[in-house]
Design a protein around this motif. Structure first.
Motif: not given
Length: 474
Positions: A208, A213-214, A205, A202, A182, A210, A217, A186, A178-179
């Motif tokens: 995960e 954050l989505a 996110y 998005a 992202k 979230s 985005t 980015k 996931y990291e």
């Protein structure tokens, strides 16, 4: 590789979302035709083009016309003439093989291109693309990293496609990806503000959990693409999921302003109107959407529930059955069919639909409501033991919904178990208080209030009777 510069390079094959986009053809910077000026009257030497490269223009012409049979015939002749060393012919053959679904064959073609021209970034990108389509995401990431090292400038496609490969690895259980996904997405956005990169970021996110954050985005994406109805609709749906109906309706309205017949936005806006009980206005919205998407299961499901809200049960069942025909494994459609049949006292049919919904959902928290309705159908079919099991399973799956213990209390009271009914009523009061704390706008329906008003006095009387009986026995 030497080619004529009298024609544009062949376009990439169509993309296959959500996979990486295909890259353009190999670099043409080594063209033998010089662009420098030649003095008037001086003689100019003819370009020295390899014999097997002289038909590249014809290969390209057939490719862009999508005359693949003629294109393959020319490619075959060029490869036989060059003993398989014509890079351009191999490249286009790889593109055609991919379009025909022969992914492994296309991979072999692009690998041969890399052998002939190992420093060509586009060849490496096509190899990675084929590896991605074969499901070899880790290998595709390695090839993209090698292409990024050879690329003189930052390439949006490389970072974006790496991010998508990491998303697929993360969906297979490798949460550490996931990291990496992202980070790659980015970097892709920093290279080029492409809407698809925002959408995929998005999505990470959301995977995960979230939502905030989505949403941020999507809001950032809308700053660059303010007239994109798809982005506005998705943002509205995200606000809808977190319970912010005002912002949801604003974004859906903006989407409809840019595209008045956007079916997804119409369906979402209609569902909000429908949830507030304005069924006629919702049906008007759905009629517009039906002109464009007649075979949409969610559309017919919502239309059916509008008719159910208007107590037109025959029309509701007809629409829901059409939705079930279009999406036979959609548990929500089956759940609604079970609800409508339960309301019309068709308990056996209700049991069939609700059983199917429970089987499809499986042991998930959203299984609670189908189990509750299934218990109600079983109680009306005089199957008390299985009804109790369904109520207990429903409570174990969902600790937040107050409607389940309320119905269980009514069922227990009707079967004479006043102690269990009183216990469930207390559980209902606790869950109702917790839900109002989490959702201040939550209100009980009229049916729930009516049932509670009839149940509370009866249970208090029943409790007194049980206490007095115990006293006499003692």
């Amino acid at each position: 590789m030497q080619t004529s510069d009298q024609h544009p390079p062949p376009p990439p094959p169509p993309s296959h979302p959500p996979g990486p986009d295909s890259a353009p053809e190999p670099n043409r910077s080594n063209s033998v035709l010089s662009s420098s000026a030649v003095p008037f009257g001086s003689q100019r030497k003819a370009p020295d083009i390899a014999p097997f490269e002289r038909r590249n223009w014809l290969i390209h012409q057939y490719y862009v016309k999508k005359d693949f049979e003629s294109c393959k015939a020319v490619i075959k002749a060029r490869l036989e003439e060059s003993s398989g060393l014509c890079e351009y012919a191999l490249y286009v053959q790889g593109l055609i093989s991919r379009l025909e679904g022969k992914i492994q064959e296309s991979l072999e073609m692009f690998q041969t291109c890399c052998f002939l021209s190992p420093n060509n970034v586009n060849n490496l990108k096509q190899v990675a693309r084929s590896l991605f389509l074969l499901g070899r995401h880790k290998a595709a990431i390695d090839i993209y990293e090698e292409a990024a090292k050879l690329c003189p400038e930052k390439d949006w496609g490389i970072y974006h496609n790496q991010g998508i490969c990491h998303i697929y690895l993360a969906s297979q259980g490798n949460k550490a990806n996931y990291e990496a996904a992202k980070q790659c997405l980015k970097q892709a956005i920093s290279c080029s503000k492409h809407e698809f990169s925002f959408v995929m970021l998005a999505k990470v996110y959301l995977m995960e959990g979230s939502f905030e954050l989505a949403i941020e985005t999507y809001k950032r994406a809308i700053e660059y693409f303010p007239d994109n109805p798809d982005l506005l609709t998705t943002l509205g749906l995200l606000y809808l999921q977190i319970g912010d109906f005002q912002k949801a309706f604003e974004n859906l309205g903006s989407a409809l302003a840019f595209d008045p017949v956007h079916s997804k936005a119409i369906l979402a806006a209609g569902s909000i109107i429908q949830s507030h009980g304005d069924f006629e206005v919702a049906l008007t919205k759905y009629r517009i959407s039906a002109l464009k998407t007649k075979e949409s299961a969610p559309l017919w499901n919502n239309i059916g529930m509008c008719f159910f809200g208007k107590k037109k049960y025959v029309a509701a069942i007809s629409c829901l059955k059409r939705a079930n025909y279009l999406a036979p494994f959609d548990w929500k459609v089956l759940y609604n069919l079970g609800l409508v049949h339960l309301s019309t006292n068709q308990y056996a049919s209700s049991f069939n639909y609700l059983s199917a919904a429970v089987s499809i959902v499986g042991g998930q928290p959203k299984c609670a409501m189908p189990l509750m309705l299934l218990a109600m159908a079983l109680s009306n079919l005089e199957d008390k033991d299985n009804a109790i099991k369904c109520y207990q399973s429903a409570i174990s799956f969902n600790d937040d919904e107050p409607l389940i213990p309320l119905n269980y209390a009514a069922f227990s009271y009707s079967t004479g178990d006043t102690a269990k009914a009183h216990e469930m009523l207390q559980m209902f009061q606790k869950k109702l208080t917790l839900k109002k704390e989490k959702q201040p706008q939550y209100q009980m329906s009229a049916d729930m209030e009516s049932l509670l008003k009839r149940l509370e006095p009866a249970l208090h009387m029943g409790e007194a009777a049980v206490v007095s009986k115990r006293s006499r026995d003692k």
